[in-house]
Design a protein around this motif. Structure first.
Motif, PDB file in Angstrom:
ATOM      1  N   LEU A  85       0.834  -1.198   0.000  1.00  0.00           N
ATOM      2  CA  LEU A  85       0.000   0.000   0.000  1.00  0.00           C
ATOM      3  C   LEU A  85       0.876   1.258   0.000  1.00  0.00           C
ATOM      4  O   LEU A  85       0.591   2.229  -0.710  1.00  0.00           O
ATOM      5  N   GLY A  86       1.943   1.218   0.776  1.00  0.00           N
ATOM      6  CA  GLY A  86       2.856   2.353   0.791  1.00  0.00           C
ATOM      7  C   GLY A  86       3.560   2.553  -0.539  1.00  0.00           C
ATOM      8  O   GLY A  86       3.774   3.690  -0.977  1.00  0.00           O
ATOM      9  N   ALA A  87       3.912   1.450  -1.191  1.00  0.00           N
ATOM     10  CA  ALA A  87       4.579   1.538  -2.488  1.00  0.00           C
ATOM     11  C   ALA A  87       3.666   2.155  -3.539  1.00  0.00           C
ATOM     12  O   ALA A  87       4.097   2.968  -4.366  1.00  0.00           O
ATOM     13  N   VAL A  88       2.404   1.782  -3.512  1.00  0.00           N
ATOM     14  CA  VAL A  88       1.438   2.349  -4.454  1.00  0.00           C
ATOM     15  C   VAL A  88       1.301   3.850  -4.230  1.00  0.00           C
ATOM     16  O   VAL A  88       1.313   4.646  -5.179  1.00  0.00           O
ATOM     17  N   ALA A  89       1.203   4.256  -2.970  1.00  0.00           N
ATOM     18  CA  ALA A  89       1.090   5.686  -2.667  1.00  0.00           C
ATOM     19  C   ALA A  89       2.325   6.439  -3.125  1.00  0.00           C
ATOM     20  O   ALA A  89       2.228   7.544  -3.679  1.00  0.00           O
ATOM     21  N   SER A  90       3.505   5.849  -2.926  1.00  0.00           N
ATOM     22  CA  SER A  90       4.750   6.498  -3.336  1.00  0.00           C
ATOM     23  C   SER A  90       4.822   6.661  -4.851  1.00  0.00           C
ATOM     24  O   SER A  90       5.256   7.696  -5.361  1.00  0.00           O
TER      25      SER A  90
END
Length: 215
Positions: A169-174
């Motif tokens: 989820l963090g990677a997608v946001a980044s």
């Protein structure tokens, strides 16, 4: 007597809708403002002029400030609404799609929200008190919805089980907030590549069972 009764009782009843009308009008204005702000933020960023939002909503600038005296309050309200919409979409997508497609479509929706709000990350990390409750809101609504979809995909053997869902989820946001992403389409393609990579090394349920039997 009937007319008197109407005057004494019906008259007061007739006043009640009028008393309620401002509240109903205020709610309609609020709904219109949030829809307009969502669209304007996507097009022009969260620093877009208030007048642009008011014109899109069909209300006066004073109405915007009456509901949201500070811009941060409007940004926070749009964020809460978007988080609720993303969370509500998860079970619908799960019912209508196979696990991998449900996960992909949900992450694309999440990416569209994050990626199209230019300036959102900077605003959220500004320290403004209006944003203080958003992390808890995220944890209560959005993250559980995503984890459910991810767990279903893992259980179906269509994505790798050794991936931390929070990392994903963090990677997608980044990816979506990267300065290199000049358009929502670009962010969407990058997210699709990232999620598609989760197929590599995944183990189908039947293979998992066979492996346990050999052990």
């Amino acid at each position: 007597m009937n007319e008197e009764a109407d005057d004494q009782t019906g008259g007061s009843n007739r006043e009640r809708p009028a008393e309620r009308r401002p509240r109903a009008d205020a709610q309609r204005n609020l709904d219109a403002l949030l829809r307009a702000a969502k669209a304007v933020f996507a097009e022009s960023g969260v620093d877009a002029p208030v007048r642009e939002i008011a014109e899109r909503a069909g209300v006066g600038v004073g109405t915007v400030y009456r509901h949201f005296p500070q811009r941060a309050g409007l940004i926070a309200a749009v964020c809460r609404q978007e988080m609720e919409a993303c969370a509500d979409a998860a079970p619908l997508l799960a019912n209508e799609n196979p696990p991998f497609e449900a996960l992909m479509k949900w992450l694309q929706r999440y990416a569209a929200w994050v990626g199209t709000k230019r300036g959102l990350a900077k605003a959220l990390h500004s320290g403004d008190p209006a944003f203080e409750a958003l992390p808890a809101y995220f944890e209560q609504h959005l993250r559980p919805a995503f984890r459910t979809l991810f767990s279903s995909a893992v259980a179906a053997g269509v994505v790798r089980a050794d991936v931390d869902p929070d990392d994903l989820l963090g990677a997608v946001a980044s990816l979506c907030m990267s300065a290199h992403n000049s358009s929502a389409d670009h962010a969407g393609r990058m997210v699709a590549l990232l999620v598609d990579g989760l197929r590599y090394g995944c183990v189908a349920p039947t293979a998992q069972v066979a492996g346990r039997l050999r052990e």
